[in-house]
Scaffold this motif. Structure first.
Motif, mmCIF file in Angstrom:
data_model
loop_
_atom_site.group_PDB
_atom_site.id
_atom_site.type_symbol
_atom_site.label_atom_id
_atom_site.label_comp_id
_atom_site.label_asym_id
_atom_site.label_seq_id
_atom_site.Cartn_x
_atom_site.Cartn_y
_atom_site.Cartn_z
ATOM 1 N N ARG A 8 -1.086 -9.057 -4.728
ATOM 2 C CA ARG A 8 -0.216 -7.870 -4.259
ATOM 3 C C ARG A 8 -1.022 -6.503 -4.606
ATOM 4 N NH1 ARG A 8 3.957 -7.812 -9.711
ATOM 5 N NH2 ARG A 8 2.234 -7.141 -11.163
ATOM 6 N N TYR A 9 -2.245 -6.659 -5.291
ATOM 7 C CA TYR A 9 -3.132 -5.365 -5.346
ATOM 8 C C TYR A 9 -3.660 -5.322 -4.033
ATOM 9 C CZ TYR A 9 -7.369 -3.106 -5.505
ATOM 10 O OH TYR A 9 -8.485 -2.279 -5.559
ATOM 11 N N ARG A 10 -4.240 -6.603 -3.674
ATOM 12 C CA ARG A 10 -4.955 -6.711 -2.384
ATOM 13 C C ARG A 10 -4.147 -6.077 -1.221
ATOM 14 N NH1 ARG A 10 -8.164 -12.118 -1.424
ATOM 15 N NH2 ARG A 10 -9.272 -10.496 0.137
ATOM 16 N N VAL A 11 -2.969 -6.711 -1.043
ATOM 17 C CA VAL A 11 -1.914 -6.345 0.059
ATOM 18 C C VAL A 11 -1.974 -4.764 -0.190
ATOM 19 C CG1 VAL A 11 0.623 -6.450 0.646
ATOM 20 C CG2 VAL A 11 -0.852 -8.790 0.158
ATOM 21 N N MET A 12 -1.544 -4.249 -1.026
ATOM 22 C CA MET A 12 -1.151 -2.842 -1.275
ATOM 23 C C MET A 12 -2.575 -2.016 -0.797
ATOM 24 S SD MET A 12 1.855 -2.177 -1.169
ATOM 25 C CE MET A 12 1.943 -0.534 -1.276
ATOM 26 N N ALA A 13 -3.651 -2.475 -1.269
ATOM 27 C CA ALA A 13 -4.865 -1.860 -0.997
ATOM 28 C C ALA A 13 -5.075 -1.787 0.553
ATOM 29 C CB ALA A 13 -5.919 -2.525 -1.669
ATOM 30 N N TYR A 14 -4.889 -2.758 1.016
ATOM 31 C CA TYR A 14 -5.081 -2.938 2.442
ATOM 32 C C TYR A 14 -3.813 -1.891 3.388
ATOM 33 C CZ TYR A 14 -8.430 -6.251 3.007
ATOM 34 O OH TYR A 14 -9.925 -6.699 2.899
ATOM 35 N N VAL A 15 -2.621 -2.206 2.762
ATOM 36 C CA VAL A 15 -1.507 -1.349 3.394
ATOM 37 C C VAL A 15 -1.876 0.314 3.106
ATOM 38 C CG1 VAL A 15 0.778 -0.800 3.356
ATOM 39 C CG2 VAL A 15 0.180 -2.839 3.265
ATOM 40 N N THR A 16 -2.340 0.548 1.884
ATOM 41 C CA THR A 16 -2.602 2.188 1.784
ATOM 42 C C THR A 16 -3.801 2.371 2.580
ATOM 43 O OG1 THR A 16 -1.806 1.721 -0.229
ATOM 44 C CG2 THR A 16 -3.254 3.619 -0.176
ATOM 45 N N GLY A 17 -4.904 1.552 2.673
ATOM 46 C CA GLY A 17 -5.956 2.126 3.530
ATOM 47 C C GLY A 17 -5.609 2.167 4.707
ATOM 48 N N VAL A 18 -4.935 1.258 5.355
ATOM 49 C CA VAL A 18 -4.578 1.259 6.874
ATOM 50 C C VAL A 18 -3.844 2.641 7.210
ATOM 51 C CG1 VAL A 18 -3.080 0.399 8.552
ATOM 52 C CG2 VAL A 18 -4.912 -0.986 7.415
ATOM 53 N N TRP A 51 4.653 7.316 -0.337
ATOM 54 C CA TRP A 51 5.563 6.517 -1.033
ATOM 55 C C TRP A 51 4.795 4.988 -1.293
ATOM 56 C CZ3 TRP A 51 9.518 7.583 -3.935
ATOM 57 C CH2 TRP A 51 10.260 8.793 -3.448
ATOM 58 N N LEU A 52 4.213 4.415 -0.610
ATOM 59 C CA LEU A 52 3.541 3.176 -0.726
ATOM 60 C C LEU A 52 2.168 3.477 -1.744
ATOM 61 C CD1 LEU A 52 3.714 1.667 2.808
ATOM 62 C CD2 LEU A 52 4.878 1.038 0.777
ATOM 63 N N TYR A 53 1.560 4.868 -1.600
ATOM 64 C CA TYR A 53 0.653 4.887 -2.608
ATOM 65 C C TYR A 53 1.041 4.624 -4.062
ATOM 66 C CZ TYR A 53 -3.127 7.112 -5.105
ATOM 67 O OH TYR A 53 -4.263 7.410 -6.026
ATOM 68 N N VAL A 54 2.263 5.179 -4.079
ATOM 69 C CA VAL A 54 2.972 5.145 -5.433
ATOM 70 C C VAL A 54 2.989 3.693 -5.949
ATOM 71 C CG1 VAL A 54 4.819 5.554 -6.964
ATOM 72 C CG2 VAL A 54 4.183 7.303 -5.339
ATOM 73 N N VAL A 55 3.501 2.855 -4.989
ATOM 74 C CA VAL A 55 3.468 1.307 -5.163
ATOM 75 C C VAL A 55 1.917 0.759 -5.532
ATOM 76 C CG1 VAL A 55 4.092 -0.876 -4.497
ATOM 77 C CG2 VAL A 55 5.607 1.156 -4.060
ATOM 78 N N TYR A 56 1.130 1.212 -4.567
ATOM 79 C CA TYR A 56 -0.457 1.107 -4.874
ATOM 80 C C TYR A 56 -0.714 1.245 -6.398
ATOM 81 C CZ TYR A 56 -5.498 1.290 -4.829
ATOM 82 O OH TYR A 56 -6.837 1.075 -5.001
ATOM 83 N N LEU A 57 -0.435 2.547 -6.651
ATOM 84 C CA LEU A 57 -0.760 2.663 -8.056
ATOM 85 C C LEU A 57 -0.214 1.975 -9.193
ATOM 86 C CD1 LEU A 57 -0.381 6.811 -7.905
ATOM 87 C CD2 LEU A 57 -2.519 5.526 -8.115
ATOM 88 N N VAL A 58 0.877 1.745 -9.193
ATOM 89 C CA VAL A 58 1.554 0.756 -10.111
ATOM 90 C C VAL A 58 1.021 -0.572 -10.029
ATOM 91 C CG1 VAL A 58 3.754 -0.566 -10.465
ATOM 92 C CG2 VAL A 58 3.966 1.888 -9.864
ATOM 93 N N PHE A 59 0.619 -1.180 -8.887
ATOM 94 C CA PHE A 59 0.023 -2.525 -8.879
ATOM 95 C C PHE A 59 -1.490 -2.416 -9.295
ATOM 96 C CE2 PHE A 59 2.992 -4.105 -5.168
ATOM 97 C CZ PHE A 59 3.995 -4.270 -6.247
ATOM 98 N N GLY A 81 -7.310 4.896 -3.329
ATOM 99 C CA GLY A 81 -6.162 5.167 -2.198
ATOM 100 C C GLY A 81 -6.247 6.459 -1.589
ATOM 101 N N THR A 82 -6.904 7.531 -2.124
ATOM 102 C CA THR A 82 -6.797 8.572 -1.451
ATOM 103 C C THR A 82 -7.989 8.776 -0.723
ATOM 104 O OG1 THR A 82 -7.825 9.536 -3.514
ATOM 105 C CG2 THR A 82 -5.692 9.482 -3.715
#
Length: 112
Positions: A8-18, A51-59, A81-82
């Motif tokens: 889940r970290y990997r998924v959110m890292a890619y989503v945040t990066g894109v 919003w998704l960066y906040v989810v990334y931070l949690v994961f 993510g920034t």
């Protein structure tokens, strides 16, 4: 540590990066190229990224706490993510580091 924590970290890292790369492209289109519709695109992408960066931070925080990282490493991963494209490089490095640990922690399948 479970493999799902890393996944889940990997998924959110890619989503945040894109989303961050899309946001940068939208800003270039809006302010440099003065494209029609770039303002609306930038607004939508910036809200989604926020919003998704906040989810990334949690994961990422969950992953770091389960991996027992020092504070400096945790901050490095959280800030990835920034910075445009940094999330991709940090994710790859973290994944290589933790995949061996995840495989080691998972129980061996029972033989019949």
């Amino acid at each position: 540590m479970k493999k799902s924590v890393l996944t889940r970290y990997r998924v959110m890292a890619y989503v945040t990066g894109v989303l961050l790369v899309l946001l940068v492209l939208g800003m270039i289109g809006k302010y440099v190229l003065d494209l029609n519709g770039a303002a609306d695109f930038t607004r939508v992408v910036s809200i989604a990224h926020g919003w998704l960066y906040v989810v990334y931070l949690v994961f990422a925080f969950d992953l770091g706490s389960k991996a027992k990282w020092p504070v400096a490493k945790q901050l490095w991963v959280l800030l990835a993510g920034t910075i445009p494209t940094a999330a991709f490089f940090v994710e790859r490095r973290i994944s290589h580091e933790l995949e061996a640990r995840v495989a080691q922690d998972s129980p061996a399948p029972a033989k019949a």
